[in-house]
Design a protein around this motif. Structure first.
Motif, PDB file in Angstrom:
ATOM      1  N   ASP A   1      95.315  -2.083  -6.264  1.00 26.11           N
ATOM      2  CA  ASP A   1      95.554  -2.362  -4.846  1.00 26.11           C
ATOM      3  C   ASP A   1      94.401  -3.179  -4.283  1.00 26.11           C
ATOM      4  N   ILE A   2      94.513  -4.507  -4.385  1.00 30.23           N
ATOM      5  CA  ILE A   2      93.381  -5.349  -3.996  1.00 30.23           C
ATOM      6  C   ILE A   2      93.166  -5.358  -2.487  1.00 30.23           C
ATOM      7  N   VAL A   3      94.242  -5.109  -1.734  1.00 27.16           N
ATOM      8  CA  VAL A   3      94.084  -5.073  -0.277  1.00 27.16           C
ATOM      9  C   VAL A   3      93.192  -3.894   0.101  1.00 27.16           C
ATOM     10  N   LYS A   4      93.466  -2.763  -0.514  1.00 23.48           N
ATOM     11  CA  LYS A   4      92.683  -1.569  -0.214  1.00 23.48           C
ATOM     12  C   LYS A   4      91.243  -1.733  -0.703  1.00 23.48           C
ATOM     13  N   ALA A   5      91.075  -2.367  -1.870  1.00 26.06           N
ATOM     14  CA  ALA A   5      89.720  -2.592  -2.367  1.00 26.06           C
ATOM     15  C   ALA A   5      88.945  -3.447  -1.370  1.00 26.06           C
ATOM     16  N   GLY A   6      89.624  -4.441  -0.797  1.00 26.83           N
ATOM     17  CA  GLY A   6      88.984  -5.280   0.214  1.00 26.83           C
ATOM     18  C   GLY A   6      88.587  -4.476   1.433  1.00 26.83           C
ATOM     19  N   GLU A   7      89.494  -3.625   1.892  1.00 26.55           N
ATOM     20  CA  GLU A   7      89.188  -2.806   3.071  1.00 26.55           C
ATOM     21  C   GLU A   7      88.028  -1.851   2.791  1.00 26.55           C
ATOM     22  N   LEU A   8      88.015  -1.316   1.569  1.00 25.18           N
ATOM     23  CA  LEU A   8      86.938  -0.393   1.215  1.00 25.18           C
ATOM     24  C   LEU A   8      85.596  -1.125   1.205  1.00 25.18           C
ATOM     25  N   ALA A   9      85.594  -2.353   0.688  1.00 23.83           N
ATOM     26  CA  ALA A   9      84.362  -3.139   0.695  1.00 23.83           C
ATOM     27  C   ALA A   9      83.917  -3.407   2.133  1.00 23.83           C
ATOM     28  N   LYS A  10      84.886  -3.718   3.003  1.00 22.07           N
ATOM     29  CA  LYS A  10      84.538  -3.954   4.412  1.00 22.07           C
ATOM     30  C   LYS A  10      83.968  -2.686   5.040  1.00 22.07           C
TER      31      LYS A  10
ATOM     32  N   VAL B   1      74.804  -4.795  -0.700  1.00 21.71           N
ATOM     33  CA  VAL B   1      75.086  -5.146  -2.095  1.00 21.71           C
ATOM     34  C   VAL B   1      76.181  -4.199  -2.571  1.00 21.71           C
ATOM     35  N   ILE B   2      77.242  -4.780  -3.131  1.00 20.45           N
ATOM     36  CA  ILE B   2      78.411  -3.976  -3.466  1.00 20.45           C
ATOM     37  C   ILE B   2      78.882  -4.331  -4.870  1.00 20.45           C
ATOM     38  N   THR B   3      79.439  -3.341  -5.539  1.00 21.94           N
ATOM     39  CA  THR B   3      79.997  -3.589  -6.860  1.00 21.94           C
ATOM     40  C   THR B   3      81.280  -2.789  -7.004  1.00 21.94           C
ATOM     41  N   GLY B   4      81.929  -2.943  -8.134  1.00 25.03           N
ATOM     42  CA  GLY B   4      83.168  -2.210  -8.369  1.00 25.03           C
ATOM     43  C   GLY B   4      83.806  -2.666  -9.653  1.00 25.03           C
TER      44      GLY B   4
ATOM     45  N   VAL C   1      88.702  -7.870  -7.440  1.00 26.32           N
ATOM     46  CA  VAL C   1      88.753  -9.204  -6.819  1.00 26.32           C
ATOM     47  C   VAL C   1      88.941  -9.090  -5.315  1.00 26.32           C
ATOM     48  N   GLY C   2      89.649  -8.056  -4.885  1.00 24.62           N
ATOM     49  CA  GLY C   2      89.810  -7.831  -3.448  1.00 24.62           C
ATOM     50  C   GLY C   2      88.478  -7.549  -2.783  1.00 24.62           C
ATOM     51  N   GLY C   3      87.658  -6.768  -3.472  1.00 29.87           N
ATOM     52  CA  GLY C   3      86.329  -6.477  -2.952  1.00 29.87           C
ATOM     53  C   GLY C   3      85.478  -7.730  -2.876  1.00 29.87           C
ATOM     54  N   ILE C   4      85.549  -8.535  -3.935  1.00 30.31           N
ATOM     55  CA  ILE C   4      84.744  -9.760  -3.971  1.00 30.31           C
ATOM     56  C   ILE C   4      85.070 -10.655  -2.785  1.00 30.31           C
ATOM     57  N   LYS C   5      86.373 -10.831  -2.553  1.00 32.73           N
ATOM     58  CA  LYS C   5      86.806 -11.713  -1.461  1.00 32.73           C
ATOM     59  C   LYS C   5      86.306 -11.197  -0.119  1.00 32.73           C
ATOM     60  N   ALA C   6      86.365  -9.887   0.047  1.00 32.63           N
ATOM     61  CA  ALA C   6      85.935  -9.318   1.323  1.00 32.63           C
ATOM     62  C   ALA C   6      84.432  -9.513   1.514  1.00 32.63           C
ATOM     63  N   VAL C   7      83.680  -9.305   0.433  1.00 31.87           N
ATOM     64  CA  VAL C   7      82.227  -9.465   0.533  1.00 31.87           C
ATOM     65  C   VAL C   7      81.877 -10.935   0.787  1.00 31.87           C
ATOM     66  N   ALA C   8      82.666 -11.819   0.170  1.00 28.38           N
ATOM     67  CA  ALA C   8      82.391 -13.253   0.317  1.00 28.38           C
ATOM     68  C   ALA C   8      82.514 -13.708   1.761  1.00 28.38           C
ATOM     69  N   ALA C   9      83.320 -12.972   2.535  1.00 32.34           N
ATOM     70  CA  ALA C   9      83.517 -13.370   3.926  1.00 32.34           C
ATOM     71  C   ALA C   9      82.300 -13.030   4.785  1.00 32.34           C
ATOM     72  N   LYS C  10      81.389 -12.251   4.221  1.00 31.23           N
ATOM     73  CA  LYS C  10      80.226 -11.851   5.025  1.00 31.23           C
ATOM     74  C   LYS C  10      78.963 -12.485   4.452  1.00 31.23           C
ATOM     75  N   PRO C  11      78.324 -13.369   5.205  1.00 32.81           N
ATOM     76  CA  PRO C  11      77.130 -14.025   4.686  1.00 32.81           C
ATOM     77  C   PRO C  11      76.011 -13.005   4.449  1.00 32.81           C
ATOM     78  N   GLY C  12      75.263 -13.220   3.382  1.00 33.45           N
ATOM     79  CA  GLY C  12      74.126 -12.350   3.119  1.00 33.45           C
ATOM     80  C   GLY C  12      74.452 -11.129   2.290  1.00 33.45           C
ATOM     81  N   ALA C  13      75.726 -10.899   2.019  1.00 32.18           N
ATOM     82  CA  ALA C  13      76.089  -9.752   1.189  1.00 32.18           C
ATOM     83  C   ALA C  13      76.383 -10.233  -0.229  1.00 32.18           C
ATOM     84  N   TYR C  14      76.078  -9.384  -1.206  1.00 28.08           N
ATOM     85  CA  TYR C  14      76.284  -9.782  -2.601  1.00 28.08           C
ATOM     86  C   TYR C  14      77.224  -8.831  -3.313  1.00 28.08           C
ATOM     87  N   TRP C  15      77.852  -9.358  -4.351  1.00 32.36           N
ATOM     88  CA  TRP C  15      78.722  -8.567  -5.214  1.00 32.36           C
ATOM     89  C   TRP C  15      78.187  -8.654  -6.641  1.00 32.36           C
ATOM     90  N   LEU C  16      78.303  -7.557  -7.367  1.00 39.15           N
ATOM     91  CA  LEU C  16      77.933  -7.538  -8.781  1.00 39.15           C
ATOM     92  C   LEU C  16      79.177  -7.194  -9.585  1.00 39.15           C
TER      93      LEU C  16
END
Lengths: 311, 368, 341
Positions: C208-217, C226-229, C235-250
């Motif tokens: 559920d990439i939508v939910k992963a995105g919401e969880l990252a938000k 800094v967030i990982t998963g 990929v949902g998490g990555i996209k959500a993190v990408a929308a916020k400058p200064g945040a990183y994904w691993l």
């Protein structure tokens, strides 16, 4: 935790609840019209997936999210027409044809995605469009007025759907066709035509609900991205008792419970996360169970209309 | 008279075949889009499930849970309830069956196995009964409650099989796969054909189909259930407790689905593991409706469904097309077959349609 | 209600079909593969999700494709079966592949352990492989990615780079590889920065990439930077993190930096090419299975990839510390514990 942080978390929960409610609201309002006219379409999920894919795909290729949204509306209309052909003209058992439509939409969206995109790809998509002045209101501003256009549209559709359903002559026809199709027919209302109209309208909204997930929220597509949201939307129509305001309440309750449970987990309160994940479902059942009362449903729901027959 | 009967038969078989052909014709378009040869693909779809021992036994492996779930669907539909909670009920049955089986090491199969099935059926019945009770007492629509209960069951199931029912080996090796330990092999259902996975659960399902038929049509309880389904108001006047029979219908439907879960555990996987419900909760509905909501009709219908699921899977592998195409073609087949139903029920409709869409030629070859 | 006559008709037809099927089926027994005279390596790949999931399944698919490129297209035949998350269908696919003479059947998921064990006994000349797993057999390779090793290094990076001292994990389901990954990550964060808080939450699903995105938000709203998963939903998490400058994904499983070049700082990537090549060579040498194939830094088939675009964001001393930790893991001086309780 200091006040600033807890306030930003609260705003986060509420804003996420609004965001998460959007696809439910669109799909459920659409399904409400469909069911009001006496048809139930279990294929909402499949329509959403097609809308989600085509909305994404057109946005990707044309570079314009609004073209994507229009396409998702168009494919919704096509799927609605197909459901009408099967369920209205050919009077097929609606539960089963809905499952067929769902599988067709799921399979086709996955197939086209593989053939024409081939992997995870991002799009620009819709960006938040804060509403001037209103967005500055403390708390309320960031919760309600800093979303993308589909979110506003979904919430504006609630009163609009109410007006259409209860205050227009077309709405009257829809309700008549869904409760007493025989009488409506006698009065010269074409039962089949109204049902087709509702299916097309409802599926367009379902298609848009799909696009809300891809073009609006995640800015990408993946196989089965709806993950069961279409079925939840159908359940919310029952929760809302076929009334736009009820559907609004149900969608918000479900989504807020969901965003709340994510926050509970994130703050590390110790208990099995499964309990958190099921919270929105439990809350929805309980909410409906404790508010029971006179239950009304479109009397002809699920019953194909055949002239000269009773039942 | 005799000839006329045969003629109707021919027409009806022809209509079904026509519907299937129509679905495959549209599906061929997708196959061409995916750059594969529809003829080869369809060759496998049809011959795969029937041309080898592998195909034949695997078809019945799928038909077993489909039939069990379908029987439950038939009971609930006949009682006027739509049960789309099969997925959750299967999971509850599976986990209860596995838990009981693992709790009875060394108990002879003759005693343990009935307990395993009973616990599976009871757990499913309980889960289905919740939806029945919510409907009967609190007027919560069963579509709403079963959709929600499916999600809840999925999480509870996972919680149990990754929690205290988890295979101790998974913990010891740190792999943590959510699955229970293997059942003691005395509790594994006998395999009917060596070298295949077909097990005695299939015979059990067929026997239960007969039982459900007798129950629904030859017993007073079955009669009352169907009466409630035919008209709740009239039944109420006749002194039948509609709410009691609503709960009973859902409990029985859930019990059959729970039984399917137990059979999958004892017959096929020998443990409870992830995704054991495999969508049977939904495809079982289709099987039941293909079988005209009749317990005996459900037997060939679930075999047909099983063959369809397996054949499509084999086709995907044989011609190497994206798996999504399989789902799309299955959807098409359901849509076409369900649409052709009207022509089976009302042959005269064929002519009405003909007149409507081809007003010039219509009606000439009338044949009601 | 009169209707069951056509049911009888269908039933008769089915019986007839099955009789034919049975007769035909009994004719053709199971053909055995001849392991010695193989000219072509025939690999069947069984996947729980799809080859484009940007995670676990895609990484294996690309690994085998790389082997194919190296060996030559005429030397390796690959058949992929996707979306086999249901154990009943996976069992059929594995059995079918073995009976059709595929020499190596790779069931790419820990959930396939049960079916692989069962089928492998019936096809003693076929090589089976599955993972993450521990149970090998005479003709079964169990491969076992040490997800915790790369996770430790990523956690170390996260601990050093977080400004808010809050790090988040977007988990799928608390089971299997996700536990290993999370445990390693947790130890890395602690080692780098005892002040930092690690928050773990789960979506309850894998896809559920939508939910992963919401969880990252939600993580970011609560202060994480800094967030990982893990799993394909990430990929949902990555996209959500990408929308916020200064945040990183691993990232884990594979290098996902192409999805968000400004956001994915580093990745743990499995080198399946090496693993599959090893299986092919072992089989050629007559070893059909029986080995536990570890995927680790020491084996050289696990990589830590730093996104070159963001390499300058990692201070030199942090980079050195990560390299040192990696060295210690390779030498065995540093052990990352995963066994629970």
């Amino acid at each position: 935790m200091d006040d600033v942080a807890s306030q930003s978390i609260m705003i986060g929960i509420l804003a996420a609840g609004i965001r998460l409610a959007t696809p439910f609201l669109l799909a459920a309002l659409g399904e409400m019209f469909v069911q009001r006219s006496g048809v139930y379409n279990l294929g909402v999920e499949g329509v959403m997936l097609m809308g989600a894919f085509l909305g994404f795909f057109v946005t990707l290729t044309a570079g314009n999210p609004y073209m994507g949204l229009l396409t998702s509306l168009a494919i919704g209309a096509v799927m609605g027409l197909l459901m009408g052909l099967v369920s209205v003209t050919l009077k097929a058992e609606q539960g089963i044809s809905g499952i067929g439509l769902y599988m067709l939409g799921w399979g086709l969206s996955g197939l086209f995605y593989r053939l024409y995109v081939g992997g995870i790809t991002g799009i620009e998509g819709l960006q938040p469009q804060p509403i001037p002045l209103l967005e500055k209101i403390p708390v309320l501003g960031p919760v309600l007025f800093q979303h993308n256009i589909i979110v506003y549209l979904a919430f504006l559709l609630v009163p609009l759907a109410w007006v259409v359903l209860f205050k227009t002559s077309w709405g009257l026809k829809v309700r008549a066709v869904g409760t007493t199709p025989e009488a409506a027919d006698t009065l010269g209302v074409s039962v089949d035509k109204v049902r087709y109209q509702c299916l097309i309208l409802g599926s367009m909204l379902a298609g848009l609900a799909g696009a809300a997930l891809t073009v609006g929220n995640t800015h990408m597509f993946a196989d089965n991205i709806t993950a069961g949201r279409g079925f939840i939307a159908i359940a919310l129509v029952y929760f809302g008792r076929w009334n736009p305001w009820g559907i609004l309440a149900g969608s918000l309750l479900f989504s807020m419970a969901d965003s709340f449970q994510l926050f509970v987990q994130v703050l590390g309160i110790q208990f099995p996360y499964e309990l958190a994940v099921i919270m929105p479902y439990v809350v929805t059942i309980i909410a409906l169970a404790v508010t029971f009362g006179r239950v009304w449903a479109p009397a002809a729901l699920g019953r194909p209309y055949e002239r000269g027959s009773r039942g | 008279m005799q000839w006329k009967k045969h003629k109707t038969w021919l027409i009806q078989t022809g209509i079904l075949a026509g519907a299937l052909a129509g679905a495959l014709l549209v599906g061929a378009l997708f196959l061409v889009l995916a750059k594969s040869d529809p003829l080869t693909a369809y060759g496998v779809l049809f011959s795969g499930p029937f041309s080898s021992q592998f195909g034949f036994t695997e078809t019945l492996v799928r038909a077993t849970p489909l039939l069990l779930v379908g029987l439950g669907i038939i009971i609930s539909f006949r009682s006027g309830i739509i049960n789309i909670g099969g997925e959750g009920q299967i999971l509850m049955g599976a986990v209860a069956a596995a838990a009981v089986a693992l709790a009875l090491p060394g108990v002879p199969a003759l005693i343990a196995l009935p307990l395993v099935f009973l616990s599976g059926a009871l757990a499913g019945a309980f889960w289905g009964g919740i939806a029945g009770w919510l409907k009967a007492r609190l007027q919560v629509n069963e579509i709403l409650s079963t959709v929600m209960l499916n999600q809840i069951a999925a999480q509870i199931y996972l919680f149990l099989i990754r929690g205290f029912l988890i295979d101790p080996q998974e913990v010891a090796y740190g792999t943590g796969v959510p699955q229970t330990a293997l059942l003691p092999d005395g509790l594994w259902l006998e395999r009917l054909i060596p070298g295949s996975r077909l097990h005695t659960g299939f015979l059990l399902a067929v026997a239960l189909a007969v039982v459900v038929y007798i129950f629904l049509w030859k017993t007073p309880i079955g009669f009352r259930l169907r009466a409630v389904g035919a008209g709740p108001e009239a039944s109420r006047y006749a002194g039948i407790s509609v709410s009691l029979y609503t709960v009973l219908a859902m409990a029985l439907a859930g019990g059959m689905a729970g039984m399917a879960g137990a059979v999958e555990v004892a017959g096929l996987h020998h443990r409870a593991l992830e995704d054991i419900s495999a969508g049977y909760g939904f495809s079982g509905i289709v099987a039941a409706l293909f079988g005209r909501l009749h317990p005996i009709g459900a037997i060939p219908a679930s075999i047909l469904m099983g063959a369809l699921i397996l054949g499509a899977d084999m086709m995907q592998r044989a011609v190497n097309v994206p798996a999504a195409i399989v789902i799309a073609i299955q959807g098409l087949i359901i849509l076409f077959v369900v649409s052709s139903d009207i022509l089976l029920r009302k042959p005269e409709y064929l002519n009405r349609l003909k007149k409507r869409f081809f007003p010039m030629k219509g009606g000439a070859q009338s044949n009601g | 209600m009169k209707k069951p006559s056509w049911i009888r008709r269908v039933a008769l037809g089915m019986v007839a079909l099955f009789t034919v099927g049975l007769v035909a089926g009994c004719g053709g027994g199971q053909q055995a593969a001849a392991p010695k005279a193989e000219e072509k390596v025939k690999i069947a790949l069984i996947l729980p999700s799809t080859i484009d999931d940007a995670a676990w399944a895609q990484s294996m698919y690309e690994g085998i494709k790389a082997v194919e490129t190296k060996m030559g297209k005429d030397k390796l035949e690959l058949r992929v079966s996707e979306r086999l998350s249901k154990p009943v269908d996976a069992g059929a696919a594995i059995r079918q592949a073995a009976s059709e003479g595929f020499s190596i059947v790779i069931a790419h998921g820990s959930q396939y352990q049960s079916v692989v064990q069962e089928v492998a006994k019936e096809f003693p000349k076929t090589t089976f492989a599955y993972g993450t797993g521990f149970q090998s057999g005479p003709n079964i390779f169990a491969y076992d990615p040490q997800a915790q090793e790369g996770a430790y290094l990523l956690g170390f990076l996260a601990g050093k780079l977080t400004k808010s001292n809050i790090v988040g994990i977007v988990g799928p389901v608390e089971a299997g590889d996700a536990i290993k990954y999370n445990k390693g990550f947790e130890q890395g964060v602690k080692a780098a920065n005892p002040e930092a808080k690690l928050r773990i939450a789960y979506t309850g699903s894998f896809g559920d990439i939508v939910k992963a995105g919401e969880l990252a938000k939600t993580h970011m709203d609560a202060g994480a930077d800094v967030i990982t998963g893990s799993s394909q939903q990430s990929v949902g998490g990555i996209k959500a993190v990408a929308a916020k400058p200064g945040a990183y994904w691993l990232s884990t499983d594979m290098d996902q930096s192409s999805l968000a070049p400004e956001t994915v700082l580093a990745a743990q990537a499995y080198n399946w090419e090496k693993v599959v090549t090893k299986m092919i060579e072992l089989r050629k040498a007559g070893t059909l299975g029986g080995q536990h194939l570890t995927i680790s830094f020491a084996e050289g088939n696990l990589d830590l990839k730093i996104n070159p675009k963001l390499a300058d964001k990692i201070p030199a001393d942090v980079k050195a510390a990560v390299d040192k930790a990696k060295d210690e893991i390779v030498k065995g001086a540093l052990k990352i514990e995963v066994s629970s309780k």
